[in-house]
Design an enzyme around this catalytic site. Structure first.
Site, PDB file in Angstrom:
ATOM      1  N   HIS B  67       0.835  -1.197   0.000  1.00 56.43           N
ATOM      2  CA  HIS B  67       0.000   0.000   0.000  1.00 56.43           C
ATOM      3  C   HIS B  67       0.876   1.256   0.000  1.00 56.43           C
ATOM      4  CE1 HIS B  67      -2.897   3.048   1.141  1.00 56.43           C
ATOM      5  NE2 HIS B  67      -2.196   3.318   2.229  1.00 56.43           N
ATOM      6  N   ASP B  96       6.382  22.280 -26.384  1.00 60.29           N
ATOM      7  CA  ASP B  96       6.398  20.926 -25.826  1.00 60.29           C
ATOM      8  C   ASP B  96       7.461  20.879 -24.739  1.00 60.29           C
ATOM      9  OD1 ASP B  96       6.360  18.051 -25.407  1.00 60.29           O
ATOM     10  OD2 ASP B  96       5.409  17.902 -27.364  1.00 60.29           O
ATOM     11  N   GLU B 246      11.859  13.472   0.072  1.00 61.09           N
ATOM     12  CA  GLU B 246      10.780  12.834  -0.693  1.00 61.09           C
ATOM     13  C   GLU B 246       9.397  13.330  -0.252  1.00 61.09           C
ATOM     14  OE1 GLU B 246      10.351  10.871  -3.218  1.00 61.09           O
ATOM     15  OE2 GLU B 246       8.295  10.203  -2.884  1.00 61.09           O
ATOM     16  N   SER B 259      -1.870  27.132  -5.161  1.00 61.21           N
ATOM     17  CA  SER B 259      -1.564  28.543  -5.409  1.00 61.21           C
ATOM     18  C   SER B 259      -2.165  29.063  -6.711  1.00 61.21           C
ATOM     19  CB  SER B 259      -0.047  28.768  -5.432  1.00 61.21           C
ATOM     20  OG  SER B 259       0.509  28.378  -4.206  1.00 61.21           O
ATOM     21  N   HIS B 294      13.108  11.182  11.974  1.00 65.12           N
ATOM     22  CA  HIS B 294      12.436   9.884  11.887  1.00 65.12           C
ATOM     23  C   HIS B 294      13.138   8.853  12.752  1.00 65.12           C
ATOM     24  CE1 HIS B 294       9.822  11.060   8.532  1.00 65.12           C
ATOM     25  NE2 HIS B 294      10.837  11.819   8.176  1.00 65.12           N
ATOM     26  N   LYS B 322       3.295  30.003   3.804  1.00 61.76           N
ATOM     27  CA  LYS B 322       2.473  29.672   2.644  1.00 61.76           C
ATOM     28  C   LYS B 322       0.997  29.634   3.026  1.00 61.76           C
ATOM     29  CE  LYS B 322       4.096  27.518  -0.657  1.00 61.76           C
ATOM     30  NZ  LYS B 322       5.042  27.416  -1.767  1.00 61.76           N
TER      31      LYS B 322
HETATM   32  C1  HEM Z   1       5.450  21.136   9.439  1.00 55.89           C
HETATM   33  C2  HEM Z   1       5.788  20.157   8.692  1.00 55.89           C
HETATM   34  C3  HEM Z   1       6.166  18.759   9.147  1.00 55.89           C
HETATM   35  C4  HEM Z   1       6.829  18.343  10.258  1.00 55.89           C
HETATM   36  C5  HEM Z   1       7.367  19.199  11.382  1.00 55.89           C
HETATM   37  C6  HEM Z   1       6.927  16.896  10.185  1.00 55.89           C
HETATM   38  C7  HEM Z   1       7.554  16.089  11.123  1.00 55.89           C
HETATM   39  C8  HEM Z   1       7.566  14.713  11.095  1.00 55.89           C
HETATM   40  C9  HEM Z   1       8.229  13.869  12.041  1.00 55.89           C
HETATM   41  C10 HEM Z   1       9.055  14.355  13.232  1.00 55.89           C
HETATM   42  C11 HEM Z   1       7.987  12.576  11.699  1.00 55.89           C
HETATM   43  C12 HEM Z   1       8.508  11.323  12.406  1.00 55.89           C
HETATM   44  C13 HEM Z   1       7.541  10.842  13.412  1.00 55.89           C
HETATM   45  C14 HEM Z   1       7.883   9.485  13.947  1.00 55.89           C
HETATM   46  O1  HEM Z   1       8.152   8.554  13.163  1.00 55.89           O
HETATM   47  O2  HEM Z   1       7.857   9.341  15.173  1.00 55.89           O
HETATM   48  C15 HEM Z   1       7.175  12.587  10.540  1.00 55.89           C
HETATM   49  C16 HEM Z   1       6.726  11.460   9.870  1.00 55.89           C
HETATM   50  C17 HEM Z   1       6.229  11.498   8.582  1.00 55.89           C
HETATM   51  N1  HEM Z   1       5.910  12.632   7.860  1.00 55.89           N
HETATM   52 FE1  HEM Z   1       5.981  14.542   8.522  1.00 55.89          FE
HETATM   53  N2  HEM Z   1       6.322  16.468   9.061  1.00 55.89           N
HETATM   54  C18 HEM Z   1       5.858  17.573   8.395  1.00 55.89           C
HETATM   55  C19 HEM Z   1       5.223  17.585   7.174  1.00 55.89           C
HETATM   56  C20 HEM Z   1       5.085  16.484   6.366  1.00 55.89           C
HETATM   57  C21 HEM Z   1       4.688  16.519   4.974  1.00 55.89           C
HETATM   58  C22 HEM Z   1       4.370  17.764   4.193  1.00 55.89           C
HETATM   59  C23 HEM Z   1       4.676  15.235   4.545  1.00 55.89           C
HETATM   60  C24 HEM Z   1       4.335  14.660   3.197  1.00 55.89           C
HETATM   61  C25 HEM Z   1       3.586  15.159   2.314  1.00 55.89           C
HETATM   62  C26 HEM Z   1       5.046  14.393   5.652  1.00 55.89           C
HETATM   63  C27 HEM Z   1       5.122  13.030   5.582  1.00 55.89           C
HETATM   64  C28 HEM Z   1       5.520  12.229   6.613  1.00 55.89           C
HETATM   65  C29 HEM Z   1       5.583  10.784   6.534  1.00 55.89           C
HETATM   66  C30 HEM Z   1       5.254   9.934   5.302  1.00 55.89           C
HETATM   67  C31 HEM Z   1       5.998  10.323   7.770  1.00 55.89           C
HETATM   68  C32 HEM Z   1       6.101   8.892   8.245  1.00 55.89           C
HETATM   69  C33 HEM Z   1       7.182   8.115   7.668  1.00 55.89           C
HETATM   70  C34 HEM Z   1       7.133   6.696   8.162  1.00 55.89           C
HETATM   71  O3  HEM Z   1       7.697   6.411   9.227  1.00 55.89           O
HETATM   72  O4  HEM Z   1       6.527   5.851   7.480  1.00 55.89           O
HETATM   73  N3  HEM Z   1       5.286  15.179   6.749  1.00 55.89           N
HETATM   74  N4  HEM Z   1       6.921  13.915  10.173  1.00 55.89           N
HETATM   75 CU   LIG Z   2      10.544  13.801   7.716  1.00 54.00          CU
END
Ligand code: HEM
Ligand SMILES: [Cu+2]
Lengths: 183, 517
Positions: B67, B96, B246, B259, B294, B322
């Site tokens: 998934h 193009d 990513e 936007s 992470h 933003k």
């Molecule tokens: C203010 C903006 C953001 C902050 C401060 C933030 C912070 C974090 C942190 C600290 C984690 C790790 C949490 C953990 O595993 O205990 C996390 C996980 C994640 N974040 Fe964010 N994030 C933000 C925005 C975003 C955005 C914009 C995306 C994607 C579009 C995103 C996608 C993810 C994903 C996919 C994970 C999990 C990854 C996994 O372990 O599978 N985050 N985020």
């Molecule tokens: Cu991150």
């Protein structure tokens, strides 16, 4: 020479992408090791240590604990003979671990050390260690595995207990040659 | 000069037309979205009640892994590449993309990559089961043999992304209409330009990570194997050095779409254009220096924890800039609420919630509780689904009438919006509670006290899933029998070169570049 501007952009970007690939493969892993070694992060200990003439600091006593763990399905018996010693910084001390191959085939093991707290790793020196080499053992045989270590005189005052842990890995498949030698 | 597309299947196989390739990307992405969505339905069906009901735990692990992989690499990323292909040349007045044949190649290797990956479901040993983050040693020492197919598939889609990015950069830097300076470029073009640089910087790192895995598995090296002197934690560093940029690769083009839509339906120019550009660039830069948020629990020294905590929180500042700009754009505008605008407003609200939970999980001491719980699952679905997927849906409603000269059914689309919006929140809001109460992620079963919210979440998921089938129906109906529209500005508040073209957009556009004043 590329004269067409699109071509020039293409070449630069391909070179950039290839550079990042090589960076990930050949720079990141060694950089990580160097970083961990310099900072002692991760509890990795160094390789064989040359004894210096600094002398023993008898005014301090540090507790050193030993832990032995088998990784995954490693079937050997693996324990420290003594679980804990008290040492003075600067004093070479010997500790013995015991390993027995409980299977009916020759195997090769590799012990990987780790020190906690991480801050102690760079002050924990091994002058002799079974972990510097792989350990081949015949089916059913056992061995005493020696270790000689020195706790550095500069060990930060806040650290009074150091835990040295070994994880034993089965590396038989990696070193077919070594098993052949045994037989 | 004005000739139309070739006939038959050959049109799609050999096309070098940016609009055709954009269409291919979009359909491919939607197919992957349904595939990844069906995996999600299986997951939520299993979690509807405690106890093992429908599938075995081993298969559950394959479902969570597939998934994540399919949604991130197969659905979201190609959707925005498709939008880029369609819109960037039209927005900058180019005939193009700069490298049309490479464009064809970068699309056509994708179905191959995903066919390869999906085929592992039917092989002995099963599909990848180690999570979309494929941490070693789960993905090396303990992986099923099919991991080699997974590695190969990742290489192919990485190559596709890199080629796509090179094309976008080459187009934007070399083919803008005379007079279109960088600071006159539409926001969607800006966000994609920056995203493309991010992709070129980190997709090769992902390729490096899977290459090291490949060597550990097949050639006896020990990059990630402690027994041979390697370190599994190194894998996490390499992965997240790719992985954090990513997540911004996913969200930046979505920002770009929003936007455009908000100014159109507020009938005001975008508030703070240049601050939007600088905010996007600083988010991109910061995304390289925060990856270990992470990994707060792998055993970092306190200095590392603090650094990654503060650096991560710093990202919230340009992100908030933003959000404030979008709100200011709407402020005192003469707003109307057509479906693209509804999705855009939902994006702003829900993405902000996801940003806030992001700051929560960025607090290193608090993350000890949140990490690997459903709270993180809720966080990233708020930013990826209500962020990227809502934005992609908004983009399709917004541009589809321009592309095919037919208007979608507004009331049906509004129903689709509300079912998505409610379904999404019913699915993911309770997951915050589950996470805070201690439910770990990626488990096939759970303790009884989590039953109620899991059932609610599953009901929401089925609702959300159904709304996507409705979306498919609406799109097909629009293309086949929507009310014809012919004015160049399908939306009367829309601005930009793309809206000066005829509707439906001719097969070849801007063969002579327009003048931008
Ligand atoms: C203010 C903006 C953001 C902050 C401060 C933030 C912070 C974090 C942190 C600290 C984690 C790790 C949490 C953990 O595993 O205990 C996390 C996980 C994640 N974040 Fe964010 N994030 C933000 C925005 C975003 C955005 C914009 C995306 C994607 C579009 C995103 C996608 C993810 C994903 C996919 C994970 C999990 C990854 C996994 O372990 O599978 N985050 N985020
Ligand atoms: Cu991150």
């Amino acid at each position: 020479m590329p004269t067409n501007p699109v071509r020039a952009t293409l070449v630069k970007l391909v070179v950039g992408a290839a550079g990042m690939f090589l960076f990930a493969l050949f720079v990141m892993p060694p950089l990580y090791d160097v970083f961990c070694e310099v900072t002692g992060i991760g509890g990795k200990t160094g390789s064989a240590y040359q004894v210096s003439e600094a002398g023993v600091d008898t005014s301090r006593t540090v507790k050193v604990q030993f832990v032995a763990t088998n990784n995954g399905a490693m079937p050997w018996e693996f324990t420290p003979k003594v679980y804990e010693v008290r040492v003075h910084p600067g004093e070479p001390t010997e500790a013995i671990f015991y390993a027995k191959n409980r299977t009916n085939r020759a195997m090769v093991a590799q012990a990987i050390p780790n020190v906690t707290p991480f801050g102690a790793a760079e002050y924990f020196h091994k002058t002799e260690c079974f972990c510097f080499n792989q350990q081949p053992l015949d089916a059913g045989s056992d061995a005493d595995l020696p270790l000689v270590f020195i706790v550095d005189r500069d060990l930060p005052k806040a650290i009074n207990t150091i835990t040295l842990s070994y994880t034993l890995f089965d590396v038989t498949d990696r070193v077919d040659g070594a098993v052949a030698q045994l037989n | 000069m004005a000739h139309g597309p070739a006939k038959g299947i050959g049109r799609w196989l050999f096309t070098t037309n940016h609009k055709d390739i954009g269409t291919l990307y979009l359909w491919f992405s939607f197919a992957m979205f349904l595939l990844g969505g069906s995996f999600a339905m299986i997951i939520r069906a299993e979690l509807f009640e405690p106890g093992m009901q429908i599938i075995r735990p081993e298969f559950f692990n394959q479902m969570t892994t597939m998934h994540g992989l399919v949604m991130v690499f197969g659905a979201i990323m190609p959707a925005f590449v498709g939008l880029a292909n369609w819109m960037i040349p039209m927005m900058i007045g180019a005939p193009d993309m700069a490298l049309p044949r490479m464009n064809n190649l970068s699309f056509w290797i994708l179905p191959f990559a995903f066919a390869l990956m999906a085929s592992t479901l039917f092989m002995e040993g099963g599909a990848p089961n180690f999570g979309w983050t494929f941490y070693a040693p789960l993905s090396t020492t303990y992986a099923p043999d099919t991991v080699n197919f997974f590695i190969f598939a990742v290489h192919i889609m990485g190559a596709s992304s890199i080629m796509g990015s090179i094309n976008i950069i080459a187009t934007v830097l070399n083919m803008r209409a005379p007079g279109m300076t960088l600071m006159k470029m539409p926001m969607f073009v800006w966000t994609w330009l920056i995203t493309a640089f991010l992709l070129i910087a980190v997709m090769p790192v992902l390729a490096g990570a899977v290459t090291m895995m490949l060597m550990d598995i097949n050639f006896g090296t020990s990059f990630f194997d402690a027994a041979g002197g390697g370190d599994p934690v190194l894998f996490q560093h390499v992965f997240w050095f790719f992985g954090h940029p990513e997540v911004y690769i996913i969200i930046l083009p979505a920002f770009g779409v929003i936007s455009h839509i908000i100014p159109t339906f507020s009938r005001k120019p975008l508030f703070g254009y240049s601050s939007m550009v600088y905010a996007t660039a600083s988010i991109a830069f910061l995304s390289f220096i925060v990856w270990a948020h992470h990994m707060f629990l792998v055993g970092m020294p306190i200095g590392g924890e603090l650094y990654f905590m503060y650096a991560t929180m710093l990202i919230a500042i340009p992100t908030a800039a933003k959000v404030f700009n979008w709100i200011s754009t709407m402020f005192r505008g003469s707003m109307t609420f057509e479906t693209p605008m509804l999705f855009a407003i939902a994006f702003v609200i829900l993405f902000t919630i996801g940003g806030f939970t992001g700051v929560m999980v960025a607090i290193a001491p608090a993350d000890v509780q949140y990490h690997d719980s459903y709270f993180v699952v809720a966080h990233f679905h708020y930013v990826m689904v209500a962020g990227a997927v809502f934005s992609g849906t908004a983009a399709v409603y917004y541009w589809l009438p321009k592309w095919c000269g037919r208007m979608y059914d507004e009331s049906m689309a509004k129903v689709q919006f509300w079912v998505s919006f409610v379904g999404f929140n019913v699915t993911f809001f309770p997951q915050h509670f589950l996470g805070l109460a201690g439910m770990p992620r990626r488990y096939a079963d759970y303790a009884l006290q989590f039953s109620d919210w899991n059932m609610v979440s599953s009901i929401g998921a089925f609702m959300y899933g159904a709304s996507q089938l409705l979306f498919l129906f609406i799109v097909i109906r629009t293309i086949r029998s929507g009310t014809p529209v012919s004015e160049p500005k399908v939306w009367e508040g829309a601005e930009g070169l793309e809206w000066t073209l005829a509707t439906p957009v001719p097969y070849h556009t801007f063969s002579t570049p327009p003048e931008v004043k």
